[in-house]
Enzyme design. Sequence first.
Site, short mmCIF file in Angstrom:
data_model
loop_
_atom_site.label_atom_id
_atom_site.label_comp_id
_atom_site.label_asym_id
_atom_site.label_seq_id
_atom_site.Cartn_x
_atom_site.Cartn_y
_atom_site.Cartn_z
N ASP A 1 -33.58 50.84 -72.75
CA ASP A 1 -32.56 50.91 -73.59
C ASP A 1 -31.55 51.94 -73.41
OD1 ASP A 1 -33.64 48.79 -75.02
OD2 ASP A 1 -35.23 50.14 -75.99
N LYS B 1 -27.93 51.01 -69.83
CA LYS B 1 -27.77 50.66 -68.51
C LYS B 1 -26.64 49.50 -68.11
CE LYS B 1 -32.16 49.75 -67.88
NZ LYS B 1 -32.62 49.97 -69.17
N GLN C 1 -35.28 47.62 -68.14
CA GLN C 1 -36.30 48.45 -68.71
C GLN C 1 -36.37 49.98 -68.15
OE1 GLN C 1 -38.20 45.27 -67.49
NE2 GLN C 1 -37.24 44.65 -69.48
P1 IMP Z 1 -42.90 43.14 -72.60
O1 IMP Z 1 -42.06 43.65 -71.50
O2 IMP Z 1 -42.40 42.41 -73.49
O3 IMP Z 1 -44.54 42.81 -72.01
O4 IMP Z 1 -43.48 44.70 -73.38
C1 IMP Z 1 -44.14 45.69 -72.90
C2 IMP Z 1 -43.46 46.93 -73.41
O5 IMP Z 1 -42.17 47.33 -72.79
C3 IMP Z 1 -43.27 47.08 -74.81
O6 IMP Z 1 -43.55 48.52 -75.53
C4 IMP Z 1 -41.99 46.73 -75.19
O7 IMP Z 1 -41.09 47.27 -76.13
C5 IMP Z 1 -41.05 47.36 -73.83
N1 IMP Z 1 -40.21 46.66 -73.12
C6 IMP Z 1 -39.96 45.80 -72.70
N2 IMP Z 1 -38.54 45.20 -72.34
C7 IMP Z 1 -37.95 46.50 -72.86
C8 IMP Z 1 -36.32 46.71 -72.89
O8 IMP Z 1 -35.70 45.83 -72.51
N3 IMP Z 1 -36.18 47.79 -73.47
C9 IMP Z 1 -37.24 48.67 -74.15
N4 IMP Z 1 -38.52 48.47 -74.09
C10 IMP Z 1 -38.75 47.20 -73.32
#
Ligand code: IMP
Length: 434
Positions: A13, A16, A225
Amino acid sequence: MPNLTIVGTQWGDEGKGKVVDYLARTAQLVVRFQGGPNAGHTVRVGDRQTILHQVPSGILTPGVRCVIGCGCVVDPHALGEETAALARMKLRARSRLTVDARAHLILPFHRQLDLLAEKHSRSPIGTTGRGIGPAYADKVGRVGIRAADLLPGREERFREKLKRNLAAANVKLMERYRAEPISFKKLAEDYWRATRELARMVGDGSRVITDALAEGKPVLFEGAQGVHLDIDFGTYPYVTGSSTGVWGVGPGTGVSPLWLEQAVGVAKAYSTRVGLGPFPTELEGEEGERLRKLGGEFGATTGRPRRCGWFDAGVVRASVRLNRLNALVITKLDVLDSFEEIRIGTGYRCGRQRLDEFDPTRADELEPVYETFAGWHETTGACRKLRELPMRARRYLRRLEELCGCPVALASVGSERRQVVEVKKEALRWLKSG
Ligand code: IMP
């Protein structure tokens, strides 16, 4: 021509999407190399705001080709919604987008298993619930279903694989979570139908990219991410399922790392995090709330309020070293315009030691050390040149450079495409050629 990799230096966040959109003006190819619809890249063009989840942000620049690389996990339903939204903006994605045949698919039961695992866990991660973890787990478990399995003439084989995977998922759904099993017939039919548009975009992403590089075309690799959510270098287990740093480009695209030339890291002028996990400079009280409000810090994908805190130089410094970044882009500088005092985490105390780099393996022991700055109390949204920024804002940027050990090439001062201040353009060859 140069190529450039863009990564998030914090916990995602960082803005990007806007940076890629800005830099994509000189690109001919923009590539996503990891992640899936967990990413939410918000881009504003004129009075239109778009949130892209899987399609590379370069799609917003007419003429730019895009690739979803083999390191991504693709949700066909979510991709269909995205391409439909782009079509409403008169942007045709299908003819300009290649989905690598090796990319793995997110199946409906991946989402369900993700949500149930979170709900029933004693130590949840706070995932986006998009099925990312379970899809990557199937990939490394060597049972994943890939985009190549959707090609015409492969329906029978696809159905066999789906039947096998669904049987395993149903065992988990019923035995572990006491949930209803999913019926094969309907799932197979619905999914196959929903993937017909995606099937037309499947191709050899690796080939498309290496051909472009060999022809000297400018190629942009767009990370999702952030480095501290990386499966290896992040705050494990509070991480995502993929490699979010520059090192993810190789396996995520099928491009040799020897092609890569420059990398830029995007960092917010403060810090945010969604989901659980360590966050040394987090502000829990009123100041955190103020940052959240002023910065509009609610998840682009899930709408969840983001945790907010001061800029943590140790976190960004670690990203600079791990990725060998050539430059930083600082985003949302304008969010700090009204603060009387601004703090920067300059490093940590860890017992009797002093650390200047964030160490996720000792995150619980780190106590941040701060430096306090007087705020600039002026609006910066209209600034385009470094000399137009208030002196204290310039000083803040200079201090970030010193502490992170990396030049700041650009600073973003608003969500509009043009709201960018050129700080040290020369730090990035990509900008010089633009
Ligand atoms: P997942 O990628 O949905 O498995 O989430 C794993 C961790 O990464 C969690 O803490 C999410 O909130 C974080 N996360 C995944 N994608 C993003 C993103 O695009 N921005 C910020 N945090 C993310």
